[in-house]
Design a protein around this motif. Structure first.
Motif, PDB file in Angstrom:
ATOM      1  N   GLY A 269     -15.477   0.406  -2.750  1.00  0.00           N
ATOM      2  CA  GLY A 269     -14.020   0.550  -2.706  1.00  0.00           C
ATOM      3  C   GLY A 269     -13.336  -0.592  -3.446  1.00  0.00           C
ATOM      4  N   GLN A 270     -13.845  -1.805  -3.230  1.00  0.00           N
ATOM      5  CA  GLN A 270     -13.247  -2.969  -3.908  1.00  0.00           C
ATOM      6  C   GLN A 270     -13.583  -2.921  -5.400  1.00  0.00           C
TER       7      GLN A 270
ATOM      8  N   ARG B 220      -7.694  -5.202  -3.115  1.00  0.00           N
ATOM      9  CA  ARG B 220      -6.988  -3.912  -3.051  1.00  0.00           C
ATOM     10  C   ARG B 220      -5.534  -4.092  -3.489  1.00  0.00           C
TER      11      ARG B 220
ATOM     12  N   LEU C  93       0.824  -1.211   0.000  1.00  0.00           N
ATOM     13  CA  LEU C  93       0.000   0.000   0.000  1.00  0.00           C
ATOM     14  C   LEU C  93       0.867   1.275   0.000  1.00  0.00           C
TER      15      LEU C  93
ATOM     16  N   TRP D  39     -14.642   6.496  -5.298  1.00  0.00           N
ATOM     17  CA  TRP D  39     -14.692   5.050  -5.588  1.00  0.00           C
ATOM     18  C   TRP D  39     -15.802   4.724  -6.591  1.00  0.00           C
TER      19      TRP D  39
ATOM     20  N   PHE E 212     -10.472  12.965  -1.447  1.00  0.00           N
ATOM     21  CA  PHE E 212     -11.493  12.306  -2.263  1.00  0.00           C
ATOM     22  C   PHE E 212     -12.607  13.266  -2.688  1.00  0.00           C
TER      23      PHE E 212
ATOM     24  N   PHE F  64     -13.824  -0.232  -7.236  1.00  0.00           N
ATOM     25  CA  PHE F  64     -12.819   0.649  -7.855  1.00  0.00           C
ATOM     26  C   PHE F  64     -11.541  -0.153  -8.119  1.00  0.00           C
ATOM     27  N   CYS F  65     -11.096  -0.923  -7.108  1.00  0.00           N
ATOM     28  CA  CYS F  65      -9.833  -1.655  -7.247  1.00  0.00           C
ATOM     29  C   CYS F  65      -9.908  -2.655  -8.403  1.00  0.00           C
TER      30      CYS F  65
ATOM     31  N   LEU G 286       2.870   1.786  -3.330  1.00  0.00           N
ATOM     32  CA  LEU G 286       2.165   2.503  -4.406  1.00  0.00           C
ATOM     33  C   LEU G 286       2.147   4.007  -4.110  1.00  0.00           C
TER      34      LEU G 286
ATOM     35  N   LYS H 277     -26.264   1.899   3.559  1.00  0.00           N
ATOM     36  CA  LYS H 277     -25.213   2.612   4.303  1.00  0.00           C
ATOM     37  C   LYS H 277     -25.333   4.113   4.080  1.00  0.00           C
TER      38      LYS H 277
ATOM     39  N   CYS I 110     -16.053  10.125   0.294  1.00  0.00           N
ATOM     40  CA  CYS I 110     -15.000   9.321  -0.353  1.00  0.00           C
ATOM     41  C   CYS I 110     -15.561   8.461  -1.484  1.00  0.00           C
ATOM     42  N   TYR I 111     -16.865   8.105  -1.394  1.00  0.00           N
ATOM     43  CA  TYR I 111     -17.452   7.299  -2.466  1.00  0.00           C
ATOM     44  C   TYR I 111     -17.651   8.109  -3.746  1.00  0.00           C
TER      45      TYR I 111
ATOM     46  N   ARG J  82     -22.295   0.822  -0.278  1.00  0.00           N
ATOM     47  CA  ARG J  82     -23.096  -0.397  -0.459  1.00  0.00           C
ATOM     48  C   ARG J  82     -24.502  -0.123   0.074  1.00  0.00           C
TER      49      ARG J  82
ATOM     50  N   HIS K 230     -18.526  -4.109  -2.634  1.00  0.00           N
ATOM     51  CA  HIS K 230     -18.301  -2.853  -1.915  1.00  0.00           C
ATOM     52  C   HIS K 230     -17.656  -1.888  -2.909  1.00  0.00           C
TER      53      HIS K 230
ATOM     54  N   TYR L 145      -5.033  -4.455  -7.262  1.00  0.00           N
ATOM     55  CA  TYR L 145      -5.030  -3.143  -7.935  1.00  0.00           C
ATOM     56  C   TYR L 145      -3.695  -2.438  -7.716  1.00  0.00           C
ATOM     57  N   ILE L 146      -3.273  -2.430  -6.454  1.00  0.00           N
ATOM     58  CA  ILE L 146      -2.056  -1.694  -6.106  1.00  0.00           C
ATOM     59  C   ILE L 146      -0.860  -2.217  -6.898  1.00  0.00           C
TER      60      ILE L 146
HETATM   61  C1  GRG Z   1      -4.698   5.033  -5.215  1.00  0.00           C
HETATM   62  C2  GRG Z   1      -7.017   5.841  -4.743  1.00  0.00           C
HETATM   63  C3  GRG Z   1      -5.988   4.817  -4.547  1.00  0.00           C
HETATM   64  C4  GRG Z   1      -6.250   3.719  -3.775  1.00  0.00           C
HETATM   65  C5  GRG Z   1      -5.304   2.629  -3.462  1.00  0.00           C
HETATM   66  C6  GRG Z   1      -6.213   1.306  -0.694  1.00  0.00           C
HETATM   67  C7  GRG Z   1      -6.864   1.249  -2.025  1.00  0.00           C
HETATM   68  C8  GRG Z   1      -6.019   1.294  -3.259  1.00  0.00           C
HETATM   69  C9  GRG Z   1      -8.187   1.132  -2.130  1.00  0.00           C
HETATM   70  C10 GRG Z   1      -9.125   1.055  -0.992  1.00  0.00           C
HETATM   71  C11 GRG Z   1     -10.484   0.728  -1.484  1.00  0.00           C
HETATM   72  C12 GRG Z   1     -11.478   0.665  -0.362  1.00  0.00           C
HETATM   73  C13 GRG Z   1     -11.734  -0.646   0.244  1.00  0.00           C
HETATM   74  C14 GRG Z   1     -12.120   1.804  -0.006  1.00  0.00           C
HETATM   75  C15 GRG Z   1     -13.170   1.892   1.013  1.00  0.00           C
HETATM   76  C16 GRG Z   1     -12.708   2.703   2.177  1.00  0.00           C
HETATM   77  C17 GRG Z   1     -13.799   2.841   3.217  1.00  0.00           C
HETATM   78  C18 GRG Z   1     -14.436   4.137   3.394  1.00  0.00           C
HETATM   79  C19 GRG Z   1     -14.147   1.778   3.936  1.00  0.00           C
HETATM   80  C20 GRG Z   1     -15.184   1.879   4.965  1.00  0.00           C
HETATM   81  O1  GRG Z   1     -15.899   0.689   4.939  1.00  0.00           O
HETATM   82  P1  GRG Z   1     -17.077   0.549   5.994  1.00  0.00           P
HETATM   83  O2  GRG Z   1     -17.689  -0.782   5.856  1.00  0.00           O
HETATM   84  O3  GRG Z   1     -17.963   1.747   5.521  1.00  0.00           O
HETATM   85  O4  GRG Z   1     -16.582   0.938   7.343  1.00  0.00           O
HETATM   86  P2  GRG Z   1     -19.396   1.818   4.931  1.00  0.00           P
HETATM   87  O5  GRG Z   1     -19.375   3.079   4.112  1.00  0.00           O
HETATM   88  O6  GRG Z   1     -19.648   0.590   4.086  1.00  0.00           O
HETATM   89  O7  GRG Z   1     -20.284   1.936   6.123  1.00  0.00           O
END
Ligand code: GRG
Length: 321
Positions: free
Chosen positions: A186-187, A138, A90, A238, A287, A189-190, A93, A229, A234-235, A226, A184, A141-142
């Motif tokens: 975030g995943q 993640r 992490l 993503w 973000f 995006f990855c 990158l 929520k 930040c979304y 998701r 999710h 992607y990285i």
């Molecule tokens: C170069 C932009 C860039 C990223 C590098 C680390 C990474 C690669 C990506 C992370 C992707 C990811 C899993 C993002 C989600 C981050 C986040 C806000 C997580 C919170 O999750 P929960 O379950 O929140 O606590 P919710 O919103 O679902 O309640």
């Protein structure tokens, strides 16, 4: 709210965000700095990329940043989140991305960094984050983003890496962190980013995923990660970057999202929070600004949705031998 603040409602207070980022770096004794000490490399990537998007990267000392980054590198070739910590893919990158911002990739021993990253690929094509072995898309992607910037993707088995990512695709069209794990944003995006960087976007069910992603927009205009929520700035990154990569960004209400992001600004002291009236931090500031960049907000430089770097930086990487 002060009268200056009410005049600025509905606008990006870019100068205040720049000041907030520069001040955050100076407050080394603050609670936020202490708890973030071990992931300072990420914080540096968020802050410096925001400054570059606002065309203010020149306000920081390049030499200081670059020499600090290099002191975080280990013999293995990987980088730590700060001096004296263990290396992780992490932070590696983030280090490579920051060096790319400053056009300083040439100071790296590219072979060594690439070997560290490639060494984290497992037999099934997945990637571990470090020597302790946690597996997550993640890290796929990285690895792919890092090696794309370094132009050494040939060091890994790309076909297996792609097959592993596709094995994390769910029936709703989204992706999770491992096979069978919940979708999710975030995943997603990855996974979509890694597939974009390897020319494999044909493995995505674009309409199904686009539908799931655009359903992330709620009444406030903000996006969640998701179903059921809360929305979070930040979304804006993503979800939006994923929608752009699969060519479905016109499925969300862009104006409402711009308003949601702008409503999360601290108009007095700068910085952006997760939701209106919450405390600001550097993660959400990045973000938020990156989301506005994807939304083509005036005065913010364009960002590349797959590399998560300004488009001019990506062009420099692509067009430099
Ligand atoms: C170069 C932009 C860039 C990223 C590098 C680390 C990474 C690669 C990506 C992370 C992707 C990811 C899993 C993002 C989600 C981050 C986040 C806000 C997580 C919170 O999750 P929960 O379950 O929140 O606590 P919710 O919103 O679902 O309640």
């Amino acid at each position: 709210m002060s009268s200056t603040s009410s005049n600025q409602m509905g606008q990006l207070v870019a100068d205040k965000h720049v000041r907030y980022i520069l001040m955050a770096e100076k407050k080394k004794e603050s609670f936020e700095s202490v708890v973030m000490d071990h992931l300072r490399m990420n914080g540096a990537y968020w802050g410096l990329t925001t400054l570059d998007l606002l065309d203010k990267l020149g306000t920081v000392s390049e030499d200081e940043v670059v020499s600090w980054i290099m002191t975080c590198q280990h013999e293995s070739g990987g980088f730590a989140g700060n001096v004296g910590h263990d290396p992780h893919i992490l932070y590696t990158l983030s280090a490579v991305q920051i060096l790319a911002l400053f056009d300083k990739i040439n100071i790296l021993d590219v072979g060594k960094v690439s070997s560290y990253v490639a060494g984290l690929q497992n037999k099934d094509g997945s990637f571990s984050g470090d020597m302790w072995g946690e597996i997550d898309t993640r890290f796929s992607y990285i690895a792919i983003c890092c090696l794309s910037i370094l132009k050494t993707l040939d060091k890994i088995n790309v076909e297996k890496a792609v097959d592993y990512i596709v094995s994390c695709k769910n029936l709703d069209g989204g992706f999770g962190c491992t096979p069978g794990a919940e979708s999710h944003a975030g995943q997603i995006f990855c996974c979509v980013g890694a597939l974009a960087l390897t020319g494999s976007l044909h493995r995505v069910d674009k309409d199904l995923l686009g539908w799931w992603l655009c359903e992330r927009q709620g009444k406030s205009g903000g996006l969640n990660g998701r179903p059921e929520k809360l929305p979070d700035v930040c979304y804006s990154w993503w979800v939006l970057s994923s929608l752009i990569m699969i060519d479905r960004v016109h499925w969300i209400d862009k104006e409402k999202l711009v308003k949601f992001i702008l409503d999360c600004q601290d108009l007095d002291n700068g910085g952006i929070s997760d939701r209106p009236d919450d405390a600001v931090d550097i993660f959400h500031t990045y973000f938020g600004v990156a989301g506005l960049s994807l939304l083509e907000y005036p005065g913010v430089k364009a960002i590349d949705p797959a590399y998560a770097l300004p488009v001019d930086v990506v062009n420099r990487i692509i067009f430099t031998k």
